[in-house]
Enzyme design. Structure first.
Site, PDB file in Angstrom:
ATOM      1  N   THR A 150       0.844  -1.207   0.000  1.00 12.47           N
ATOM      2  CA  THR A 150       0.000   0.000   0.000  1.00 12.47           C
ATOM      3  C   THR A 150       0.875   1.251   0.000  1.00 12.47           C
ATOM      4  OG1 THR A 150      -1.627  -1.231   1.271  1.00 12.47           O
ATOM      5  CG2 THR A 150      -1.894   1.152   1.214  1.00 12.47           C
ATOM      6  N   HIS A 193       2.100   1.927  -3.382  1.00 13.24           N
ATOM      7  CA  HIS A 193       1.096   2.579  -4.230  1.00 13.24           C
ATOM      8  C   HIS A 193       1.008   4.078  -3.918  1.00 13.24           C
ATOM      9  CE1 HIS A 193      -0.009  -1.124  -5.977  1.00 13.24           C
ATOM     10  NE2 HIS A 193      -0.626  -1.624  -4.935  1.00 13.24           N
ATOM     11  N   HIS A 210       1.204   2.007   8.313  1.00  5.68           N
ATOM     12  CA  HIS A 210       0.147   1.326   9.073  1.00  5.68           C
ATOM     13  C   HIS A 210       0.651   0.014   9.657  1.00  5.68           C
ATOM     14  CE1 HIS A 210       0.021   0.024   4.899  1.00  5.68           C
ATOM     15  NE2 HIS A 210      -0.251  -1.154   5.404  1.00  5.68           N
ATOM     16  N   CYS A 230     -16.317   1.981  12.926  1.00 11.30           N
ATOM     17  CA  CYS A 230     -17.264   2.908  13.560  1.00 11.30           C
ATOM     18  C   CYS A 230     -17.899   2.327  14.816  1.00 11.30           C
ATOM     19  CB  CYS A 230     -18.335   3.320  12.549  1.00 11.30           C
ATOM     20  SG  CYS A 230     -19.582   2.064  12.212  1.00 11.30           S
ATOM     21  N   LEU A 278      -5.144  -8.397  -5.114  1.00  9.46           N
ATOM     22  CA  LEU A 278      -5.966  -7.436  -5.863  1.00  9.46           C
ATOM     23  C   LEU A 278      -5.563  -7.436  -7.328  1.00  9.46           C
ATOM     24  CD1 LEU A 278      -5.984  -4.338  -3.484  1.00  9.46           C
ATOM     25  CD2 LEU A 278      -7.955  -5.721  -4.148  1.00  9.46           C
TER      26      LEU A 278
HETATM   27 ZN   LIG Z   1       0.259  -3.204   4.979  1.00  6.57          ZN
HETATM   28 ZN   LIG Z   2     -18.843   0.005  11.367  1.00  2.00          ZN
END
Ligand SMILES: [Zn+2]
Ligand SMILES: [Zn+2]
Length: 370
Positions: free
Chosen positions: A43, A46, A66, A98, A278
């Site tokens: 990632t 990218h 991350h 969330c 992906l």
């Molecule tokens: Zn990663």
């Molecule tokens: Zn959620």
């Protein structure tokens, strides 16, 4: 503090700066973590190259990262995490969910509709300090080496991909021996898989796989180059290896149409495809949907992130019981200033995993053992 910042919407060194940034101020529900080690991931690559696939997710300036581990520096005033104390050795789930949507409320936070990823949507861990919500902090034990603590996010992807069945005694195929494929192979071997089949299109990757198996004295690795070998012959060999049955589970790490169809060809009747890779675009063509999906009765599952937090629990249990994945770290640097060099090594496939230590590895070790 020093941080690696996606500073402009440009490819390469033009769009990424290692520069001074303010130390993040933890909110009342956050924990501030002093970063010991952070790992470069696909990632990040990218983001570095300003790939069209991530442009909607990243708004410069944004701090990368991350995958990391570190030490608790400060705990927000409203945080109630029993046993969490300043100085603790920790990592964190960087998908922030969330807690309110239907998925979150049914124990499926990994597919939360409002997921925010730190290091992408918010500032991340390629810095001296990072703040994360306290609920996402994972305490680590000394059975997690710093070099491994640095990429638990990615290891969690590999664990999640294999978390579809008990692998003991199973024939497991891994299509794509990049970093996560390599980790999946290690998990399969550690979990007692009877056969591990690895396919890739790079002899260098397959050589790495063979060297790993030989270092572990693991005799049941079968590695195939599916670009240079005749696919029909490889399929026949896999049939022979599995006594004509096919493999129980395929962990698909490449995202290539050819690999996905190959996976469907070699999986047994009623087998399992765990799909993480992906594709370059969005579409994939299934060559024989009738025979290979419906008539075979296969199960196909897309893998996103890590289950919160059963994947983390399993990952830590695997590491505690001796899962060795430290060997995937093939380049380390003692300063964030080396980010461009580290990205280059990762880009050129010279290292499965690249780990940077903002304070240097020795200083981080000293903190761990303090
Ligand atoms: Zn990663
Ligand atoms: Zn959620």
């Amino acid at each position: 503090m020093q941080a690696v910042v996606k500073s402009a919407p440009e490819d390469g060194a033009k769009g990424t700066e290692i520069r001074d940034c303010p130390v993040p101020e933890p909110g009342p529900d956050d924990v501030l973590i002093r970063v010991a080690a952070a790992a470069i991931c696909g990632t990040d690559k990218h983001i570095y190259h300003w790939d069209p696939s991530i442009r909607d997710s990243v708004t410069p300036p944004r701090i990368y990262g991350h995958e990391f581990c570190g030490f608790v520096e400060e705990i927000g005033e409203r945080v109630h995490r029993e046993g969490l104390a300043v100085g603790d050795y920790v990592s964190a789930e960087m998908h922030i969910v969330c807690g309110e949507c239907a998925q979150c409320r049914s124990g499926n936070g990994h597919i939360c509709v409002k997921t925010k990823i730190y290091g992408l949507h918010e500032d991340g861990a390629f810095a001296e300090f990072v703040k994360v919500p306290a609920s996402n902090v994972i305490r680590l034990g000394d059975y997690v080496p710093l070099r491994v603590g640095a990429f638990l996010d990615a290891l969690g992807n590999a664990v999640h991909t294999t978390q579809v069945m008990d692998l003991a005694g199973k024939a497991v195929a891994i299509t794509g021996f990049g970093p996560i494929g390599a980790m999946a192979a290690a998990i399969a071997e550690h979990s007692g898989a009877s056969i591990v089949i690895v396919t890739d299109v790079s002899d260098h990757a397959l050589e790495t796989a063979r060297r790993w198996a030989s270092n572990r004295s693991f005799k049941n690795l079968h590695a195939f180059n599916v670009r240079t070998a005749n696919p029909a012959e490889v399929k026949q060999q896999i049939q022979d290896i599995t006594d004509g049955v096919g493999v129980d589970v395929v962990c698909e790490m490449s995202g290539s149409s050819a690999a996905i169809n190959f996976a469907l060809d070699i999986v047994r009747m009623g087998g399992f495809l765990s799909l993480l890779g992906l594709p370059a675009g969005h579409a994939v063509t299934i060559d024989d949907y009738t025979r290979n999906v419906i008539f075979k009765g296969v199960t196909m599952q897309g893998i996103i992130g890590r289950r919160m937090y059963s994947t983390w629990q399993r990952m830590l249990a695997l590491l505690r019981s001796g899962l060795d994945v430290e060997w995937v770290v093939q380049a380390t640097f003692d300063s964030l200033q080396d980010f461009h060099e580290g990205m280059g090594r990762f880009d050129r496939h010279e290292a499965l995993k690249v780990v940077l230590f903002p304070e240097g590895e020795k200083a981080a070790q000293a903190r761990l053992h303090a």
